[in-house]
Design a protein around this motif. Structure first.
Motif, mmCIF file in Angstrom:
data_model
loop_
_atom_site.group_PDB
_atom_site.id
_atom_site.type_symbol
_atom_site.label_atom_id
_atom_site.label_comp_id
_atom_site.label_asym_id
_atom_site.label_seq_id
_atom_site.Cartn_x
_atom_site.Cartn_y
_atom_site.Cartn_z
ATOM 1 N N THR A 9 34.488 147.269 -12.536
ATOM 2 C CA THR A 9 33.644 148.432 -13.139
ATOM 3 C C THR A 9 35.175 149.391 -13.343
ATOM 4 O OG1 THR A 9 31.574 148.640 -13.216
ATOM 5 C CG2 THR A 9 32.702 150.762 -13.858
ATOM 6 N N ARG A 63 34.725 150.733 -18.713
ATOM 7 C CA ARG A 63 35.808 150.211 -17.343
ATOM 8 C C ARG A 63 36.664 151.910 -17.174
ATOM 9 N NH1 ARG A 63 38.160 144.638 -17.797
ATOM 10 N NH2 ARG A 63 38.098 145.222 -20.129
ATOM 11 N N LYS A 88 32.412 150.809 -4.528
ATOM 12 C CA LYS A 88 31.496 150.154 -4.913
ATOM 13 C C LYS A 88 31.546 149.501 -6.868
ATOM 14 C CE LYS A 88 27.275 151.720 -2.273
ATOM 15 N NZ LYS A 88 25.411 152.495 -2.066
ATOM 16 N N LEU A 89 32.103 150.582 -7.417
ATOM 17 C CA LEU A 89 31.992 150.458 -8.377
ATOM 18 C C LEU A 89 33.503 149.112 -8.577
ATOM 19 C CD1 LEU A 89 32.015 154.096 -10.026
ATOM 20 C CD2 LEU A 89 31.756 151.780 -10.589
ATOM 21 N N GLN A 90 34.855 149.566 -7.980
ATOM 22 C CA GLN A 90 35.822 149.274 -7.902
ATOM 23 C C GLN A 90 35.359 147.894 -7.421
ATOM 24 O OE1 GLN A 90 38.779 149.669 -5.104
ATOM 25 N NE2 GLN A 90 40.322 148.802 -5.762
ATOM 26 N N GLU A 91 34.200 147.027 -6.500
ATOM 27 C CA GLU A 91 34.061 146.113 -6.439
ATOM 28 C C GLU A 91 33.512 145.172 -7.676
ATOM 29 O OE1 GLU A 91 30.887 143.817 -2.598
ATOM 30 O OE2 GLU A 91 31.518 146.136 -2.761
ATOM 31 N N ARG A 92 32.664 145.992 -8.186
ATOM 32 C CA ARG A 92 32.075 145.831 -9.538
ATOM 33 C C ARG A 92 33.212 144.922 -10.115
ATOM 34 N NH1 ARG A 92 27.015 149.319 -9.029
ATOM 35 N NH2 ARG A 92 27.919 149.653 -11.022
#
Length: 327
Positions: free
Chosen positions: A211, A158, A205-209
């Motif tokens: 990560t 992360r 996308k990474l923020q939504e997950r």
């Protein structure tokens, strides 16, 4: 009167070193009080012997940058001049081999000063690193670049970026939206750096997950952050309690980078900066490094460097004046 001849590798290198309308070579002439002119790919420098030697070193430094494929801009010319004055010009070549990260647009991100190179090495080699210095020295930007590199290499799972939500001398009033909307303006510089590294779509996308997390410092309380690269920005605006809280969030296989400028504290006068205290308390703790940037490490517009230097000199003279009155 001394004279020195330099032979450039090509007319292309000569044009790059001299700059548009000889802007680069004019800076060197003014800095060392010499005369520089060219014929073909040959360069002649005339002036006092010591000044000619310095100008030759500056020209060779710029030629070396061109040979390594680096762009020669005003900031790099001024930095080459400063390093020649310090006798450190030979160390500049170290920076070119250190590509920290490649941006989403394919641009290689490299340290531009020796102070930045030292900072990057400290982050790589220590668990906690403090980067302290004036605006424009790349403290946050390079930390984010190293975080992205560590994430892409699967060294961490992360990236967590945080900063205290403290207004810079002005009241913003009640902002519309939910809690995230209210704190986003404080976190905008962190978003900008991440957009450049990942691209806006990949970042979303990474923020939504989960990560990548960009959050105000208050969100850190009660957490243990394992397998993470954690960056605390604008740390000069943390209180003593906030700084201790943040540092004790460190988990296994994690790195922390704390950045700040102790000349731009926006806390009330009754509050002591947690960054200043932490630098004193932790200065001898193993695996915790501290890097101090100076105005020479400023890589924004040249006036930013001049502004930082002017403020440092003014504050220094103010302290001396106060000392005189007290005595």
């Amino acid at each position: 009167m001394a004279e020195k001849n330099i032979n450039m590798d090509s007319t292309e290198q000569l044009r790059a070193v001299f700059g548009n309308f000889d802007c680069n070579v004019n800076l060197i002439q003014r800095a060392f009080g010499v005369t520089i002119f060219s014929r073909g790919s040959d360069v002649k420098i005339t002036g006092d012997e010591k000044d000619v030697q310095k100008a030759e070193k500056a020209m060779n430094t710029l030629a070396g940058m061109h040979s390594r494929g680096e762009a020669i801009v005003e900031q790099s010319v001024r930095y080459a001049i400063a390093m020649v004055e310090d006798g450190s010009e030979v160390d500049i070549a170290q920076m070119s081999s250190d590509c920290v990260c490649v941006s989403y647009a394919g641009k290689p991100i490299k340290p531009k000063t020796l102070g930045q190179k030292k900072y990057c090495d400290m982050i790589r080699n220590n668990t906690i690193t403090f980067g302290v210095g004036p605006a424009g020295t790349g403290k946050t930007y390079l930390a984010v670049a190293l975080a992205v590199t560590a994430f892409k290499a699967h060294q961490v799972q992360r990236i967590i970026l945080t900063r205290p939500a403290v207004e810079a001398g002005e009241k913003l009033g009640f902002l519309p939206g939910d809690l995230q909307n209210k704190v986003d303006p404080y976190l905008r510089p962190l978003y900008d750096a991440l957009f450049e590294m990942f691209g806006q779509e990949s970042f979303a996308k990474l923020q939504e997950r989960g990560t990548i997390e960009v959050a105000p410092l208050a969100y850190m309380r009660g957490r243990t952050l394992d397998d993470s690269f954690i960056i605390l920005d604008e740390a000069q605006n943390t209180t003593r309690e906030q700084m201790k809280m943040f540092l004790t969030r460190l988990g296994f296989n994690s790195k922390m980078v704390i950045t700040g400028d102790i000349t731009q504290i926006d806390l009330p006068e009754t509050k002591k900066s947690g960054l200043i205290e932490a630098l004193k308390v932790l200065k001898n703790v193993e695996d915790i490094a501290q890097n101090r940037f100076s105005e020479k490490d400023v890589v924004r517009h040249r006036l930013v460097q001049d502004i930082v230097k002017a403020y440092d000199e003014y504050q220094g003279s103010s302290r001396r004046d106060k000392g005189t009155w007290k005595s």
